[in-house]
Design a protein around this motif. Sequence first.
Motif, short mmCIF file in Angstrom:
data_model
loop_
_atom_site.label_atom_id
_atom_site.label_comp_id
_atom_site.label_asym_id
_atom_site.label_seq_id
_atom_site.Cartn_x
_atom_site.Cartn_y
_atom_site.Cartn_z
N CYS A 181 0.83 -1.21 0.00
CA CYS A 181 0.00 0.00 0.00
C CYS A 181 0.86 1.26 0.00
CB CYS A 181 -0.89 0.03 1.24
SG CYS A 181 -2.07 -1.32 1.31
N LYS A 182 0.35 2.31 -0.60
CA LYS A 182 1.00 3.62 -0.51
C LYS A 182 0.74 4.20 0.87
CE LYS A 182 0.93 5.03 -5.37
NZ LYS A 182 0.43 6.04 -6.34
N ILE A 183 1.80 4.73 1.48
CA ILE A 183 1.69 5.30 2.83
C ILE A 183 2.33 6.68 2.84
CG2 ILE A 183 2.28 5.02 5.27
CD1 ILE A 183 2.50 1.97 4.72
N ILE A 184 1.63 7.65 3.41
CA ILE A 184 2.19 9.00 3.60
C ILE A 184 2.47 9.15 5.09
CG2 ILE A 184 1.75 11.48 3.43
CD1 ILE A 184 -0.27 10.81 1.17
N TYR A 185 3.72 9.44 5.42
CA TYR A 185 4.10 9.65 6.82
C TYR A 185 4.53 11.10 7.01
CZ TYR A 185 6.15 9.03 11.43
OH TYR A 185 6.42 9.14 12.79
N ILE A 186 4.04 11.73 8.07
CA ILE A 186 4.41 13.12 8.38
C ILE A 186 5.09 13.16 9.74
CG2 ILE A 186 3.66 15.54 8.53
CD1 ILE A 186 1.27 12.96 7.18
N ALA A 187 6.24 13.79 9.79
CA ALA A 187 6.98 13.94 11.05
C ALA A 187 7.11 15.41 11.41
CB ALA A 187 8.36 13.30 10.91
N ARG A 188 7.04 15.70 12.70
CA ARG A 188 7.12 17.08 13.20
C ARG A 188 8.22 17.15 14.25
NH1 ARG A 188 2.00 20.35 16.00
NH2 ARG A 188 2.85 22.46 15.70
N ASN A 189 8.91 18.29 14.33
CA ASN A 189 9.98 18.38 15.32
C ASN A 189 9.41 18.11 16.72
OD1 ASN A 189 10.07 20.85 17.25
ND2 ASN A 189 9.43 21.78 15.31
N PRO A 190 10.16 17.38 17.55
CA PRO A 190 9.61 16.87 18.80
C PRO A 190 9.25 17.92 19.84
CG PRO A 190 11.97 16.47 18.70
CD PRO A 190 11.56 16.96 17.36
N LYS A 191 9.89 19.06 19.80
CA LYS A 191 9.57 20.09 20.79
C LYS A 191 8.17 20.67 20.55
CE LYS A 191 14.41 21.31 21.63
NZ LYS A 191 15.46 22.34 21.56
N ASP A 192 7.89 21.04 19.31
CA ASP A 192 6.54 21.52 18.98
C ASP A 192 5.53 20.39 19.11
OD1 ASP A 192 6.96 24.24 18.45
OD2 ASP A 192 7.65 23.82 16.42
N ASN A 193 5.95 19.18 18.73
CA ASN A 193 5.07 18.03 18.82
C ASN A 193 4.64 17.79 20.27
OD1 ASN A 193 5.15 15.06 16.72
ND2 ASN A 193 3.62 15.66 18.22
N MET A 194 5.60 17.91 21.18
CA MET A 194 5.31 17.73 22.60
C MET A 194 4.31 18.76 23.12
SD MET A 194 7.74 18.15 25.98
CE MET A 194 9.00 16.95 25.63
N VAL A 195 4.51 20.02 22.77
CA VAL A 195 3.62 21.09 23.23
C VAL A 195 2.20 20.87 22.69
CG1 VAL A 195 3.12 23.56 23.05
CG2 VAL A 195 5.45 22.80 23.56
N SER A 196 2.11 20.53 21.41
CA SER A 196 0.81 20.32 20.79
C SER A 196 0.09 19.12 21.41
CB SER A 196 0.98 20.11 19.28
OG SER A 196 -0.26 20.04 18.64
#
Length: 302
Positions: free
Chosen positions: A130-145
């Motif tokens: 299957c086609k998969i789209i993965y999105i990663a975000r920097n962990p500091k902003d990710n933690m706050v969100s």
Amino acid sequence: MALNKMKDLKIDEMERLTMDYVEGILQPTPTCDIWDQIWNFQAKPDDLLISTYPKAGTTWTQEIVDLIQNEGDVEKSKRAPTHVRIPFIEWIIPSIGSGLEQANAMPSPRTLKTHLPIHLLPPSFLEKNCKIIYIARNPKDNMVSYYHFQRMNKALPAPGIWEEYFESFLSGKVCWGLWHDHVKGWWEAKVYHRILYLFYEDMKKNPKHEIQKIAEFIGKNLDDEVLDKIAHHTSFDVMKCNPMANYTSIPPEVMDHSISPFMRKGSVGDWKNYFTVAQNERFDEDYKKKMADTSLTFRFQF
């Protein structure tokens, strides 16, 4: 006043779903209860999967993908809320429903969502290529969100105060596990599978370029006008006001937007408003150790 606050806190905690572990990864108990069904989920070759660590731009990407598939037809993308259009396969909330059941009842081609780390992904997705789209975000902003999301979402554990949550996130004692392992696992998997690996920060910096990338990956050839239209309708300010994308359709007993809106800021660098100097130093030291074995790099500000 203090007694009332204590009482409210206890009530709030009692209303939340309980949690348990699936192979060392914390998950809501309803998910754990049907884990065998999730693990044995049968993907189809034309399924498209959107995968992220929580609060890394999932809903944003879902809206982009839906608009690409509908060739920029905004009205078609308003046909139902995000969680109905794109089932969240491992999610089950008694009062709302089961993502697994939604997915199984959906005609092909299906677009689905997961937050599972790669080693807990139902094997059929990779077996069926299957086609998969993965999105990663920097962990500091990710933690706050994620912290603010847990504050407003009663289907997740109460996060405690910021200082407590900082420790929980660093140790991976949050639902869907340790951020570092999650992003690294999917990064390594992209070498062997049809995975488009994107970064939240790139999407913020040049949304049209990243939308074009997603469209090409999906197999859609869209002209500039349609790409611009999709970029506009998936901008933070527009999506924040879109009831089909901002999760205001979820009952307030589950998601309480008066505590923190589901779509809060959508920015890069907001972590600076939360991290103390000491926390930032500690985080950086921990990050260096946990990310020493990967070529994956992140931008923490523009």
